[in-house]
Design an enzyme around this catalytic site. Sequence first.
Site, PDB file in Angstrom:
ATOM      1  N   LYS A  93      32.643  38.737  38.064  1.00  0.00           N
ATOM      2  CA  LYS A  93      33.907  39.130  37.404  1.00  0.00           C
ATOM      3  C   LYS A  93      35.012  38.133  38.266  1.00  0.00           C
ATOM      4  O   LYS A  93      34.829  37.804  39.549  1.00  0.00           O
ATOM      5  CB  LYS A  93      34.243  40.613  37.995  1.00  0.00           C
ATOM      6  CG  LYS A  93      36.016  40.827  37.621  1.00  0.00           C
ATOM      7  CD  LYS A  93      36.145  42.381  37.923  1.00  0.00           C
ATOM      8  CE  LYS A  93      37.604  42.833  37.588  1.00  0.00           C
ATOM      9  NZ  LYS A  93      37.845  44.348  38.179  1.00  0.00           N
ATOM     10  N   LYS A 101      40.123  37.522  43.157  1.00  0.00           N
ATOM     11  CA  LYS A 101      41.028  36.677  44.122  1.00  0.00           C
ATOM     12  C   LYS A 101      40.302  36.640  45.439  1.00  0.00           C
ATOM     13  O   LYS A 101      40.689  35.751  46.287  1.00  0.00           O
ATOM     14  CB  LYS A 101      42.210  37.424  44.402  1.00  0.00           C
ATOM     15  CG  LYS A 101      42.292  38.980  44.598  1.00  0.00           C
ATOM     16  CD  LYS A 101      43.739  39.515  44.763  1.00  0.00           C
ATOM     17  CE  LYS A 101      43.551  40.938  45.280  1.00  0.00           C
ATOM     18  NZ  LYS A 101      43.246  41.889  44.174  1.00  0.00           N
ATOM     19  N   LYS A 106      30.049  47.246  48.345  1.00  0.00           N
ATOM     20  CA  LYS A 106      31.296  46.843  49.651  1.00  0.00           C
ATOM     21  C   LYS A 106      30.311  46.994  50.958  1.00  0.00           C
ATOM     22  O   LYS A 106      30.443  46.199  51.896  1.00  0.00           O
ATOM     23  CB  LYS A 106      32.301  47.170  49.409  1.00  0.00           C
ATOM     24  CG  LYS A 106      33.052  46.561  48.105  1.00  0.00           C
ATOM     25  CD  LYS A 106      34.577  47.077  48.223  1.00  0.00           C
ATOM     26  CE  LYS A 106      35.389  46.375  47.062  1.00  0.00           C
ATOM     27  NZ  LYS A 106      36.802  46.895  46.912  1.00  0.00           N
TER      28      LYS A 106
END
Length: 317
Positions: free
Chosen positions: A181, A184, A100
């Site tokens: 994966k 959302k 990230k």
Amino acid sequence: MHIGNYLGAIRNWVSLQHGEEDMVLYSIVDLHSITIPQNPVKLRQSIRNMAVYLLACGVNPEKSILFQQSQVSQHLELSWILGCMTPTGFLNRMHQWKTKASENREKSCLGLYSYPVLMAADILLYKATHVPIGEDQAQHLELAKELCRQFNNTYGNFFPFPKSILDNCPRVMSLRDGSKKMSKSDPNEMSRIELADPADLIQKKIQKAVTDSEDHISYDPKARPAISNLINIYSDLSGLTTQAVCEKYQNMEKCKSIFKADLTELVVSKVTPVQDKVTRIRKDVAYVDNILQTGADQARNIAAINLLRIKEMLGLQ
């Protein structure tokens, strides 16, 4: 919530409630969400929405404690205490931090770097013995175990050693890219099936789901990740093995089209009852508020007792 959350986590969390002697706590981890900027109005809606969906999926407030993390301030207090025991080397090696933060580490916030410590506090604060996790969270639980070990060795035996309950469900991947994966946060809404999606949208997403050029159905996650992902979803929802799913369609013409149509029907049949419960629960605002308030009070009572003892052991009390 999307179907990956349901199959990979929520369904398994709900199953933990059936033990008569075990106390199960479900925390809506809103403090973790603010490692990236959030719209306050949308965040409040998301917190409430998460509570509604957890209840609709089977979380029973009479058997469990459902609460909002930020309403129990002891999470933050223990996070600071554990942070003072955490070597930065552990945090530097965290896969999610590397992913990230990427090349923008100088601009990344402290919360993104240290949130595995808060996650450890979420676990240890309640003297948890078992933690349901996916494979991508195993490294974070290892940190919690290490901090548990350090604290007990330094100040005396207090925390039980938390054990993982690994999900048996294979990871649900994106409908647009079988190597990623389902998430959302993916900007492409066609990449996931959300539990709120109407039947016609579910049909559209599955019909347009990427597969490959092969005509037949076979399960091979490495060579055929996209179709294997759809087979996994079918298998998890139907209870059939992946081999049985493949055998069901192996002698059919246009088997992919038939398979996708059947998968659509199966997904809709599982999602619709959840959607009906969501609609009923949302109508009773006081019911949801009362559950979260009662859950926060129950969690806070446990947390306060444990944190007081921790402070005494450290000499802070």
